[in-house]
Design a protein around this motif. Structure first.
Motif, PDB file in Angstrom:
ATOM      1  N   UNK A 182      -1.320  12.616  11.626  1.00 17.38           N
ATOM      2  CA  UNK A 182      -2.676  12.420  11.073  1.00 17.38           C
ATOM      3  C   UNK A 182      -3.157  13.717  10.423  1.00 17.38           C
ATOM      4  N   UNK A 183      -2.971  14.821  11.152  1.00 18.07           N
ATOM      5  CA  UNK A 183      -3.446  16.101  10.618  1.00 18.07           C
ATOM      6  C   UNK A 183      -2.758  16.428   9.297  1.00 18.07           C
ATOM      7  N   UNK A 184      -1.456  16.154   9.250  1.00 18.63           N
ATOM      8  CA  UNK A 184      -0.740  16.427   8.000  1.00 18.63           C
ATOM      9  C   UNK A 184      -1.252  15.505   6.892  1.00 18.63           C
ATOM     10  N   UNK A 185      -1.464  14.241   7.253  1.00 16.30           N
ATOM     11  CA  UNK A 185      -1.913  13.273   6.247  1.00 16.30           C
ATOM     12  C   UNK A 185      -3.268  13.658   5.664  1.00 16.30           C
ATOM     13  N   UNK A 186      -4.145  14.217   6.500  1.00 20.48           N
ATOM     14  CA  UNK A 186      -5.495  14.532   5.991  1.00 20.48           C
ATOM     15  C   UNK A 186      -5.552  15.932   5.362  1.00 20.48           C
ATOM     16  N   UNK A 187      -4.409  16.590   5.264  1.00 25.63           N
ATOM     17  CA  UNK A 187      -4.395  17.833   4.483  1.00 25.63           C
ATOM     18  C   UNK A 187      -4.056  19.105   5.226  1.00 25.63           C
ATOM     19  N   UNK A 188      -3.632  18.979   6.478  1.00 21.66           N
ATOM     20  CA  UNK A 188      -3.214  20.191   7.191  1.00 21.66           C
ATOM     21  C   UNK A 188      -1.780  20.523   6.790  1.00 21.66           C
TER      22      UNK A 188
ATOM     23  N   UNK B 217       1.859  10.290  21.240  1.00 20.58           N
ATOM     24  CA  UNK B 217       0.459  10.539  20.896  1.00 20.58           C
ATOM     25  C   UNK B 217       0.320  11.862  20.124  1.00 20.58           C
TER      26      UNK B 217
ATOM     27  N   UNK C 238       1.847  11.539  16.705  1.00 21.47           N
ATOM     28  CA  UNK C 238       0.941  10.771  15.856  1.00 21.47           C
ATOM     29  C   UNK C 238      -0.199  11.675  15.358  1.00 21.47           C
ATOM     30  N   UNK C 239      -0.701  12.497  16.292  1.00 18.57           N
ATOM     31  CA  UNK C 239      -1.812  13.394  15.948  1.00 18.57           C
ATOM     32  C   UNK C 239      -1.384  14.403  14.872  1.00 18.57           C
TER      33      UNK C 239
ATOM     34  N   UNK D 149       7.659  14.782   6.596  1.00 14.72           N
ATOM     35  CA  UNK D 149       6.589  14.095   5.856  1.00 14.72           C
ATOM     36  C   UNK D 149       5.681  13.364   6.840  1.00 14.72           C
ATOM     37  N   UNK D 150       4.368  13.331   6.563  1.00 17.88           N
ATOM     38  CA  UNK D 150       3.426  12.684   7.488  1.00 17.88           C
ATOM     39  C   UNK D 150       3.800  11.235   7.778  1.00 17.88           C
ATOM     40  N   UNK D 151       4.253  10.540   6.753  1.00 19.90           N
ATOM     41  CA  UNK D 151       4.604   9.129   6.923  1.00 19.90           C
ATOM     42  C   UNK D 151       5.707   8.974   7.967  1.00 19.90           C
TER      43      UNK D 151
ATOM     44  N   UNK E 224       4.297   9.651  11.500  1.00 19.30           N
ATOM     45  CA  UNK E 224       3.388   8.624  12.024  1.00 19.30           C
ATOM     46  C   UNK E 224       4.086   7.297  12.284  1.00 19.30           C
TER      47      UNK E 224
END
Lengths: 374, 226
Positions: A271-277, A264, A267-268, A368-370, A373
């Motif tokens: 997500x944060x990395x994917x949205x620009x963190x 979890x 995954x979080x 990498x975010x991918x 996740x």
């Protein structure tokens, strides 16, 4: 302004993240606080004891002279004191008579000491002795010497608890009573107590005294303080070694809780990395999270340690840290906090925890975010 | 404009479980258009958009964004590009559980440090535009599938990105919700955004608003409609 807003967002998110995993956070804080409380208690208690001993010793003699035969402590004569009287800088000297007695009825060791202010047939007793023998002023105290001699004295008073650290096992008697009880000749004394006018001359006077009385040992107050410090440090070390198991268990627990990122959490982070963190943003947020947990735990733990030592007289460690017979002194320590000690404790407990968080978070957040996740 | 030049992606390269998810792919995605990547499961749609959106790096080849090669950029700069350029709507929406809808929408803007009042207003405007203002302070776990989708779209738009990428956004949605999503996509395109969607849903691939359909098979574009 931007940096401030950003920090506020990270702080908000860290708090909400801790609240989202409230049971895990609470269990971590609970265990963490207990460890800080245990370690803090030992450190606070050890320091307070050393300070207490130093305070007590400050009212005692500057130099104690003992007779040594074959490396063992022996009695000395009053003439020895006369030999030292002419020493320049020596303010006062007195010959002291004292000895130890094992009381099998209480399974305790007492220190019996001659006292000029005590009348024949009377005694002043330490708080530990009073407790062990259920004594109070006016009651009779019966003692039996190793040779089978019997002594009956009436308790005049119990020595004030403020000096209990040293006087807990003390029984002050009239000199004649004590000599008769132990069958000690009138001219023999246990040691000499010397008082010096200028504290800076103590070492010089001790050296000069040693020349006048070869074969005698001159123990300065500094030596005694050092001995007490060593004793308490040794005991403190002993407790810390015992606690090491708990500390290691905590380290494993903390590492597992802090570093073992759940799917979890991974995954979080993804997500944060994917949205620009950025990696640094995630690390900053996790550091704040770790700082909140460790800071809160440290504060709670330290308050518990303070209460344990100064309000509840360190009930958990008292037998190990203060007892030298079965008469553990009961006394209230001076409430004092050493800034360096608090800082050391904070560094010893907070830094390893934060480091345990940092490594796995950095490893996850730098991918990498991918990948995170997936 | 986004260009992919001989891009490949191999997972677990050199290991027994090596998977070539994307073969050598050359592709150009036009600005201000709705492009759909279609194809069956395992055809490489998701891999393709993760590379287009800088969520993953290609194993080989180049990704060029507005004339600048971005696939070789260090992680920090790539994140900056992602934050500035792309808004994502993930397959399972990937909202952060345990926090409210509005907090989820605000998340992508946290690293920018936009003042709180301004950011909150912006997030609320977006939620309102999707009819979600009344659910803004509800935790996302209690929202319905359609509501979660709208929160995810609002989150994708909060930093006002040039490109919106949506991975299977209509999976498990009913006809009405699919139509609603297509309307939103058309609206975004009308506002000058580039919209890239992956889908194997015929209601999406056959929609009139789609400007270009790229069909993938076995990790390569099989054909593309202009």
């Amino acid at each position: 302004m931007t940096a401030l807003s950003r920090t506020r967002y990270f702080l908000d998110f860290a708090v909400s993240s801790l609240l989202r995993r409230r049971w895990r956070t609470l269990s971590l804080i609970l265990v963490y606080s207990c460890i800080v409380a245990l370690l803090g208690s030992v450190l606070l208690f050890g320091t307070a004891l050393r300070r207490e001993a130093a305070t007590q010793l400050s009212t005692g003699p500057d130099i104690v002279v003992q007779s040594m035969i074959m490396g063992r402590h022996d009695m000395l004569r009053a003439a020895d004191l006369d030999a030292l009287r002419g020493l320049r800088g020596l303010r006062r000297g007195e010959a002291r008579l004292w000895g130890y007695l094992y009381d099998s009825s209480a399974a305790a060791n007492y220190t019996l000491m001659a006292n000029a202010d005590t009348a024949p047939g009377e005694a002043l007793v330490g708080e530990g002795v009073a407790r062990a023998r259920k004594l109070e002023p006016g009651k009779l105290l019966f003692l039996v010497s190793p040779a089978g001699k019997f002594l009956k004295v009436r308790v005049k008073s119990v020595i004030a608890p403020k000096s209990a650290l040293i006087s807990s096992d003390l029984v002050l008697l009239n000199e004649a009573d004590l000599r008769a009880f132990f069958s000690v000749a009138p001219d023999l004394y246990t040691d000499l107590a010397l008082f010096v006018a200028n504290p800076r001359e103590v070492a010089t006077i001790a050296q000069k005294g040693a020349i006048r009385l070869p074969g005698r040992r001159f123990v300065t107050r500094e030596d005694l303080t050092r001995s007490y410090e060593s004793l308490f440090s040794w005991r403190e070390g002993l407790v810390l070694v015992i606690l090491a198991g708990a500390v290691i268990a905590f380290a494993i627990f903390a590492f597992d809780k802090a570093s073992g990122l759940s799917s979890e959490e991974r995954r979080e982070i993804g997500i944060l990395k994917a949205v620009g963190w950025d990696t640094s943003h995630i690390i900053a947020q996790k550091l704040i999270e770790g700082g909140l947990v460790s800071g809160t735990s440290f504060l709670i733990g330290f308050i518990l340690a303070y209460a344990h030592v100064f309000l509840f007289r360190a009930v958990l460690f008292e037998p190990v840290l203060t007892g030298w017979s079965t008469l553990y002194p009961r006394f209230r320590l001076t409430q004092e906090i050493d800034g360096l000690q608090v800082t050391s404790l904070a560094l010893l407990t907070i830094l390893p925890y934060v480091a345990a968080i940092l490594v796995p978070v950095w490893r996850t957040a730098s991918a990498d975010p991918d990948e995170v996740m997936r | 404009m986004i260009e992919l030049c001989a891009v490949t992606k191999t997972y677990n390269a050199g290991r027994p479980n090596e998977v070539v998810a994307l073969g050598a792919t050359d592709l150009t995605i036009s600005d201000k258009a709705l492009t759909v990547f279609a194809g069956p499961s395992g055809s490489g749609k998701t891999t393709l958009i993760t590379i287009v959106g800088c969520l993953a790096r290609p194993t080989s080849g180049r990704v060029v964004l507005n004339g600048e090669a971005v696939s070789g950029l260090p992680q920090r700069f790539l994140t900056e590009v992602r934050r500035r350029t792309f808004g994502f709507v993930f397959q399972r929406f990937n909202l952060v559980r345990g926090i409210s809808a509005i907090e989820n929408v605000m998340l992508p803007a946290y690293p920018i440090g936009t003042p709180h009042a301004r950011l909150k207003t912006r997030a609320m405007e977006l939620l309102s535009s999707f009819g979600m203002a009344h659910r803004a302070h509800f935790n996302v776990e209690i929202l319905s599938g359609g509501e979660v989708q709208r929160v995810a779209i609002a989150r994708a738009l909060v930093n006002d990105p040039e490109v919106i990428i949506a991975d299977e956004p209509t999976a498990s949605l009913d006809g009405e919700r699919v139509a609603h999503f297509l309307a939103i996509a058309a609206d975004l395109k009308a506002r000058g955004k580039t919209v890239i969607v992956t889908s194997h849903d015929p209601r999406v691939t056959g929609a009139a608003t789609v400007d270009r359909l790229v069909t993938l098979a076995d990790g390569r574009p099989a054909d593309a409609t202009p």
